[in-house]
Design a protein around this motif. Sequence first.
Motif, PDB file in Angstrom:
ATOM      1  N   VAL A  34      -4.868 -14.860  -2.450  1.00  0.00           N
ATOM      2  CA  VAL A  34      -4.779 -13.397  -2.490  1.00  0.00           C
ATOM      3  C   VAL A  34      -5.601 -12.792  -1.355  1.00  0.00           C
ATOM      4  O   VAL A  34      -5.162 -11.850  -0.697  1.00  0.00           O
ATOM      5  CB  VAL A  34      -5.218 -12.838  -3.867  1.00  0.00           C
ATOM      6  CG1 VAL A  34      -5.312 -11.323  -3.836  1.00  0.00           C
ATOM      7  CG2 VAL A  34      -4.254 -13.287  -4.960  1.00  0.00           C
ATOM      8  N   ALA A  35      -6.775 -13.342  -1.128  1.00  0.00           N
ATOM      9  CA  ALA A  35      -7.616 -12.843  -0.022  1.00  0.00           C
ATOM     10  C   ALA A  35      -6.885 -12.987   1.310  1.00  0.00           C
ATOM     11  O   ALA A  35      -6.902 -12.075   2.147  1.00  0.00           O
ATOM     12  CB  ALA A  35      -8.948 -13.584   0.000  1.00  0.00           C
ATOM     13  N   LYS A  36      -6.217 -14.128   1.500  1.00  0.00           N
ATOM     14  CA  LYS A  36      -5.448 -14.334   2.734  1.00  0.00           C
ATOM     15  C   LYS A  36      -4.284 -13.340   2.812  1.00  0.00           C
ATOM     16  O   LYS A  36      -4.008 -12.781   3.870  1.00  0.00           O
ATOM     17  CB  LYS A  36      -4.900 -15.761   2.802  1.00  0.00           C
ATOM     18  CG  LYS A  36      -5.933 -16.809   3.092  1.00  0.00           C
ATOM     19  CD  LYS A  36      -5.291 -18.189   3.155  1.00  0.00           C
ATOM     20  CE  LYS A  36      -6.297 -19.271   3.424  1.00  0.00           C
ATOM     21  NZ  LYS A  36      -5.656 -20.600   3.477  1.00  0.00           N
ATOM     22  N   ALA A  37      -3.598 -13.139   1.695  1.00  0.00           N
ATOM     23  CA  ALA A  37      -2.470 -12.208   1.668  1.00  0.00           C
ATOM     24  C   ALA A  37      -2.927 -10.786   1.984  1.00  0.00           C
ATOM     25  O   ALA A  37      -2.230 -10.048   2.678  1.00  0.00           O
ATOM     26  CB  ALA A  37      -1.779 -12.252   0.306  1.00  0.00           C
ATOM     27  N   LYS A  38      -4.106 -10.419   1.502  1.00  0.00           N
ATOM     28  CA  LYS A  38      -4.640  -9.080   1.787  1.00  0.00           C
ATOM     29  C   LYS A  38      -4.921  -8.889   3.278  1.00  0.00           C
ATOM     30  O   LYS A  38      -4.884  -7.772   3.774  1.00  0.00           O
ATOM     31  CB  LYS A  38      -5.928  -8.843   0.991  1.00  0.00           C
ATOM     32  CG  LYS A  38      -5.699  -8.513  -0.462  1.00  0.00           C
ATOM     33  CD  LYS A  38      -7.020  -8.226  -1.158  1.00  0.00           C
ATOM     34  CE  LYS A  38      -6.825  -7.688  -2.534  1.00  0.00           C
ATOM     35  NZ  LYS A  38      -8.105  -7.392  -3.199  1.00  0.00           N
ATOM     36  N   LYS A  39      -5.163  -9.998   3.968  1.00  0.00           N
ATOM     37  CA  LYS A  39      -5.417  -9.935   5.412  1.00  0.00           C
ATOM     38  C   LYS A  39      -4.126  -9.994   6.225  1.00  0.00           C
ATOM     39  O   LYS A  39      -4.154 -10.076   7.432  1.00  0.00           O
ATOM     40  CB  LYS A  39      -6.346 -11.074   5.831  1.00  0.00           C
ATOM     41  CG  LYS A  39      -7.748 -10.927   5.276  1.00  0.00           C
ATOM     42  CD  LYS A  39      -8.625 -12.094   5.674  1.00  0.00           C
ATOM     43  CE  LYS A  39     -10.007 -11.947   5.075  1.00  0.00           C
ATOM     44  NZ  LYS A  39     -10.857 -13.103   5.350  1.00  0.00           N
ATOM     45  N   GLY A  40      -2.980  -9.977   5.501  1.00  0.00           N
ATOM     46  CA  GLY A  40      -1.700  -9.953   6.193  1.00  0.00           C
ATOM     47  C   GLY A  40      -0.990 -11.291   6.287  1.00  0.00           C
ATOM     48  O   GLY A  40       0.043 -11.399   6.940  1.00  0.00           O
ATOM     49  N   ASN A  41      -1.511 -12.316   5.644  1.00  0.00           N
ATOM     50  CA  ASN A  41      -0.904 -13.638   5.688  1.00  0.00           C
ATOM     51  C   ASN A  41       0.299 -13.673   4.733  1.00  0.00           C
ATOM     52  O   ASN A  41       0.150 -13.788   3.522  1.00  0.00           O
ATOM     53  CB  ASN A  41      -1.942 -14.697   5.310  1.00  0.00           C
ATOM     54  CG  ASN A  41      -1.420 -16.106   5.457  1.00  0.00           C
ATOM     55  OD1 ASN A  41      -0.235 -16.370   5.279  1.00  0.00           O
ATOM     56  ND2 ASN A  41      -2.327 -17.028   5.778  1.00  0.00           N
ATOM     57  N   LYS A  42       1.503 -13.588   5.311  1.00  0.00           N
ATOM     58  CA  LYS A  42       2.728 -13.575   4.509  1.00  0.00           C
ATOM     59  C   LYS A  42       2.928 -14.893   3.779  1.00  0.00           C
ATOM     60  O   LYS A  42       3.419 -14.913   2.651  1.00  0.00           O
ATOM     61  CB  LYS A  42       3.939 -13.296   5.398  1.00  0.00           C
ATOM     62  CG  LYS A  42       3.958 -11.909   5.980  1.00  0.00           C
ATOM     63  CD  LYS A  42       5.162 -11.730   6.892  1.00  0.00           C
ATOM     64  CE  LYS A  42       5.082 -10.397   7.615  1.00  0.00           C
ATOM     65  NZ  LYS A  42       6.188 -10.236   8.568  1.00  0.00           N
ATOM     66  N   GLU A  43       2.570 -15.987   4.410  1.00  0.00           N
ATOM     67  CA  GLU A  43       2.748 -17.313   3.797  1.00  0.00           C
ATOM     68  C   GLU A  43       1.922 -17.442   2.512  1.00  0.00           C
ATOM     69  O   GLU A  43       2.382 -18.030   1.539  1.00  0.00           O
ATOM     70  CB  GLU A  43       2.354 -18.410   4.789  1.00  0.00           C
ATOM     71  CG  GLU A  43       2.564 -19.808   4.270  1.00  0.00           C
ATOM     72  CD  GLU A  43       4.005 -20.124   3.883  1.00  0.00           C
ATOM     73  OE1 GLU A  43       4.197 -20.859   2.900  1.00  0.00           O
ATOM     74  OE2 GLU A  43       4.938 -19.638   4.551  1.00  0.00           O
ATOM     75  N   ALA A  44       0.733 -16.874   2.497  1.00  0.00           N
ATOM     76  CA  ALA A  44      -0.099 -16.922   1.294  1.00  0.00           C
ATOM     77  C   ALA A  44       0.571 -16.162   0.151  1.00  0.00           C
ATOM     78  O   ALA A  44       0.591 -16.624  -0.993  1.00  0.00           O
ATOM     79  CB  ALA A  44      -1.487 -16.340   1.579  1.00  0.00           C
ATOM     80  N   LEU A  45       1.146 -15.016   0.467  1.00  0.00           N
ATOM     81  CA  LEU A  45       1.852 -14.229  -0.546  1.00  0.00           C
ATOM     82  C   LEU A  45       3.069 -14.999  -1.067  1.00  0.00           C
ATOM     83  O   LEU A  45       3.310 -15.048  -2.271  1.00  0.00           O
ATOM     84  CB  LEU A  45       2.272 -12.872   0.015  1.00  0.00           C
ATOM     85  CG  LEU A  45       2.953 -11.921  -0.980  1.00  0.00           C
ATOM     86  CD1 LEU A  45       2.030 -11.596  -2.141  1.00  0.00           C
ATOM     87  CD2 LEU A  45       3.389 -10.642  -0.275  1.00  0.00           C
TER      88      LEU A  45
ATOM     89  N   ASP B 266       3.537  -4.568   0.563  1.00  0.00           N
ATOM     90  CA  ASP B 266       3.062  -3.248   0.999  1.00  0.00           C
ATOM     91  C   ASP B 266       1.765  -2.829   0.321  1.00  0.00           C
ATOM     92  O   ASP B 266       0.964  -2.104   0.913  1.00  0.00           O
ATOM     93  CB  ASP B 266       4.122  -2.173   0.727  1.00  0.00           C
ATOM     94  CG  ASP B 266       5.312  -2.280   1.653  1.00  0.00           C
ATOM     95  OD1 ASP B 266       5.197  -2.926   2.718  1.00  0.00           O
ATOM     96  OD2 ASP B 266       6.373  -1.713   1.316  1.00  0.00           O
ATOM     97  N   LYS B 267       1.534  -3.255  -0.903  1.00  0.00           N
ATOM     98  CA  LYS B 267       0.414  -2.730  -1.683  1.00  0.00           C
ATOM     99  C   LYS B 267      -0.641  -3.766  -2.056  1.00  0.00           C
ATOM    100  O   LYS B 267      -1.518  -3.476  -2.853  1.00  0.00           O
ATOM    101  CB  LYS B 267       0.954  -2.086  -2.965  1.00  0.00           C
ATOM    102  CG  LYS B 267       1.877  -0.926  -2.661  1.00  0.00           C
ATOM    103  CD  LYS B 267       2.275  -0.182  -3.898  1.00  0.00           C
ATOM    104  CE  LYS B 267       3.179   0.965  -3.484  1.00  0.00           C
ATOM    105  NZ  LYS B 267       2.944   2.169  -4.170  1.00  0.00           N
ATOM    106  N   ILE B 268      -0.560  -4.961  -1.495  1.00  0.00           N
ATOM    107  CA  ILE B 268      -1.493  -6.029  -1.865  1.00  0.00           C
ATOM    108  C   ILE B 268      -2.950  -5.618  -1.660  1.00  0.00           C
ATOM    109  O   ILE B 268      -3.814  -6.003  -2.440  1.00  0.00           O
ATOM    110  CB  ILE B 268      -1.175  -7.355  -1.117  1.00  0.00           C
ATOM    111  CG1 ILE B 268      -2.024  -8.513  -1.659  1.00  0.00           C
ATOM    112  CG2 ILE B 268      -1.389  -7.199   0.380  1.00  0.00           C
ATOM    113  CD1 ILE B 268      -1.525  -9.079  -2.937  1.00  0.00           C
TER     114      ILE B 268
END
Length: 178
Positions: free
Chosen positions: A7-18, A56-58
Motif C-alpha cells: 500500500v505504501a508503494k501504491a501511494k507513491k504511484g507504484n501501479k504494480e503494487a496496486l 485515483d484515491k489511494i
Amino acid sequence: MNVKKLVAKAKKGNKEALVQLIMARKDDFYRLAYSYMGNEHDAMDAMEEMIVILYDKIEQLQKNETFYSWSKTILVNHCKTSLTKRKKMVLIDDWQEAEDQAAEIQHSYFQIEQQLDIQELLSHINEHQREAIELKYFHDLDYQTIATITNAPVGTVKSRVAEGLKKLRRQAGGAVNE
C-alpha cells in the motif's frame, strides 16, 4: 505479501503494487461485485471502476492495513450507485439466476434446491437485513467491515443480522427464543 508495504508503494504511484494487492483478493472482489450486480459483465465493470477509483484515491487511505476493507467499501458503493443510476432492481428470479451462475464459478457446496430455499427465505426480510446477512455469511465479512461497507454503526449491523436471522428462523418454522 506485506499489505502495508505494498500500500505504501501504491501511494507513491507504484501501479504494480496496486495490481498485486488487487490480484491477491480478486476472487473476493469478484464475488462481492457479483452479489450486488447480479451478472458477470456488470460485476467485471464494477471491478474495473473500483480499480480506477483506488488508483485515483489511494493517497486518501489513512491506515495502510485497512486497504481491503476500504477497497471493498469502494466496490460496494460503486455497485449501489450503478444500480441506482440504472434504476435496476434485481428481482428474486434474477437473483436466483445470478446465484446459480455464481455457484458454478465458485464451486459452491449448495445444491440448487437449497439455493431456492435460501432465496425464498431471504425474500421475507428487509433489504438491510438481507444485505447484512449476505455480507456476514456468504462473504464471511466481520461486523466492522460490514459496518464500513454499509455506512452503518456496528451495533446496527449486529441488530440487522440478529433480527434478520430471527425472522428467517420464524419463517423456516424453527423455534425462536424471544
